[in-house]
Motif scaffolding. Structure first.
Motif, PDB file in Angstrom:
ATOM      1  N   SER A  76       0.837  -1.200   0.000  1.00 40.48           N
ATOM      2  CA  SER A  76       0.000   0.000   0.000  1.00 40.48           C
ATOM      3  C   SER A  76       0.872   1.251   0.000  1.00 40.48           C
ATOM      4  CB  SER A  76      -0.900   0.007   1.247  1.00 40.48           C
ATOM      5  OG  SER A  76      -1.477   1.269   1.434  1.00 40.48           O
ATOM      6  N   TRP A  77       0.380   2.270  -0.654  1.00 41.37           N
ATOM      7  CA  TRP A  77       1.088   3.547  -0.669  1.00 41.37           C
ATOM      8  C   TRP A  77       0.918   4.254   0.665  1.00 41.37           C
ATOM      9  CZ3 TRP A  77      -2.628   2.236  -4.369  1.00 41.37           C
ATOM     10  CH2 TRP A  77      -2.108   1.776  -5.572  1.00 41.37           C
ATOM     11  N   TYR A  78      -0.064   3.830   1.468  1.00 38.35           N
ATOM     12  CA  TYR A  78      -0.431   4.539   2.687  1.00 38.35           C
ATOM     13  C   TYR A  78      -0.107   3.785   3.967  1.00 38.35           C
ATOM     14  CZ  TYR A  78      -3.259   6.569  -1.011  1.00 38.35           C
ATOM     15  OH  TYR A  78      -3.666   7.103  -2.199  1.00 38.35           O
ATOM     16  N   ASN A  79      -0.101   2.460   3.899  1.00 43.15           N
ATOM     17  CA  ASN A  79       0.047   1.661   5.107  1.00 43.15           C
ATOM     18  C   ASN A  79       0.887   0.421   4.786  1.00 43.15           C
ATOM     19  OD1 ASN A  79      -0.242  -0.083   7.290  1.00 43.15           O
ATOM     20  ND2 ASN A  79      -2.399   0.411   7.610  1.00 43.15           N
ATOM     21  N   PRO A  80       2.063   0.293   5.383  1.00 39.72           N
ATOM     22  CA  PRO A  80       2.931  -0.844   5.049  1.00 39.72           C
ATOM     23  C   PRO A  80       2.396  -2.207   5.483  1.00 39.72           C
ATOM     24  CG  PRO A  80       3.870   0.453   6.842  1.00 39.72           C
ATOM     25  CD  PRO A  80       2.657   1.203   6.348  1.00 39.72           C
ATOM     26  N   ASP A  81       1.318  -2.221   6.255  1.00 41.47           N
ATOM     27  CA  ASP A  81       0.707  -3.490   6.655  1.00 41.47           C
ATOM     28  C   ASP A  81      -0.382  -3.941   5.691  1.00 41.47           C
ATOM     29  OD1 ASP A  81       2.306  -3.759   8.924  1.00 41.47           O
ATOM     30  OD2 ASP A  81       0.930  -2.528  10.123  1.00 41.47           O
ATOM     31  N   GLU A  82      -0.670  -3.136   4.690  1.00 41.35           N
ATOM     32  CA  GLU A  82      -1.707  -3.458   3.721  1.00 41.35           C
ATOM     33  C   GLU A  82      -1.079  -3.623   2.339  1.00 41.35           C
ATOM     34  OE1 GLU A  82      -5.349  -0.950   5.772  1.00 41.35           O
ATOM     35  OE2 GLU A  82      -4.423  -0.147   3.978  1.00 41.35           O
ATOM     36  N   LYS A 118      -3.618  -7.974   5.364  1.00 37.21           N
ATOM     37  CA  LYS A 118      -4.801  -7.460   4.676  1.00 37.21           C
ATOM     38  C   LYS A 118      -4.494  -7.217   3.199  1.00 37.21           C
ATOM     39  CE  LYS A 118      -7.369  -4.307   6.640  1.00 37.21           C
ATOM     40  NZ  LYS A 118      -7.901  -3.031   7.145  1.00 37.21           N
ATOM     41  N   LYS A 139     -14.531  -1.712   1.828  1.00 31.79           N
ATOM     42  CA  LYS A 139     -13.714  -1.083   2.872  1.00 31.79           C
ATOM     43  C   LYS A 139     -14.598  -0.237   3.776  1.00 31.79           C
ATOM     44  CE  LYS A 139      -9.289   1.320   3.340  1.00 31.79           C
ATOM     45  NZ  LYS A 139      -8.787   0.486   4.382  1.00 31.79           N
ATOM     46  N   GLU A 154     -11.734  -5.203   0.595  1.00 29.01           N
ATOM     47  CA  GLU A 154     -10.624  -5.747   1.381  1.00 29.01           C
ATOM     48  C   GLU A 154     -10.953  -7.133   1.916  1.00 29.01           C
ATOM     49  OE1 GLU A 154     -10.135  -2.776   4.404  1.00 29.01           O
ATOM     50  OE2 GLU A 154     -11.893  -3.415   5.510  1.00 29.01           O
ATOM     51  N   THR A 156      -9.182  -9.576   5.129  1.00 29.24           N
ATOM     52  CA  THR A 156      -8.196  -9.669   6.203  1.00 29.24           C
ATOM     53  C   THR A 156      -7.912 -11.140   6.477  1.00 29.24           C
ATOM     54  OG1 THR A 156      -9.077  -7.632   7.149  1.00 29.24           O
ATOM     55  CG2 THR A 156      -7.709  -8.983   8.569  1.00 29.24           C
TER      56      THR A 156
END
Length: 157
Positions: A76-82, A118, A139, A154, A156
């Motif tokens: 993800s560009w916004y969240n490294p866990d996604e 996720k 989402k 999404e 999970t």
């Protein structure tokens, strides 16, 4: 028989053709000709070469020694866990053969074995119901189109 393989650059021309055909033959019904012609500019062979070499992983579906589908995954560009599932397309004449499902299963298997928590997919108007059937949910439980006229969906793990 469909075989799922990892991407290599030798597939890029076939992928470009598949994506552009889908945009002009399928997605045009929801987005209009001007929008899909603009979108198609991002899927030329040269632009795809650059984009795909930077993806975390890209898979292709092969049938009779020919690429009939593709799907990729990237952080993800916004969240490294996604992680985002990107560029999921199947040759129009092969829609309904289970190829898209096989590609998503390959992405999910990779994600699970990579301990990703996720997966998010920007789903087109055309494809969002397909992803819903595969267990993806809207989402924040909101079935709304974003600024790019896509549904964010999404799953999970």
């Amino acid at each position: 028989m469909i075989e799922i393989k990892e991407y290599n650059e030798s597939y890029v021309e076939q992928i470009s053709t598949i994506v552009i055909r889908n945009l002009l033959e399928i997605n045009v019904k929801d987005y209009g000709i001007e929008k899909v012609q603009e979108m198609a500019k991002d899927f030329t062979v040269e632009k795809l070469k650059d984009a795909l070499k930077n993806r975390k992983k890209v898979f292709v579906a092969i049938k009779d020694n020919e690429v009939v589908g593709t799907a990729g995954i990237d952080v993800s560009w916004y969240n490294p866990d996604e992680y985002y599932i990107l560029t999921v397309f199947v040759k129009p004449e092969n829609h309904g053969e289970g190829i898209g499902r096989l590609l998503i299963e390959a992405i999910e298997d990779y994600a699970i074995h990579s301990d990703f928590k996720k997966l998010i997919i920007p789903a087109s108007i055309t494809a969002h119901e397909f992803y819903y059937k595969l267990g993806y949910r809207y989402k924040d439980n909101q079935k709304v189109l974003n600024e790019e006229n896509m549904y964010l969906m999404e799953k999970t793990f």
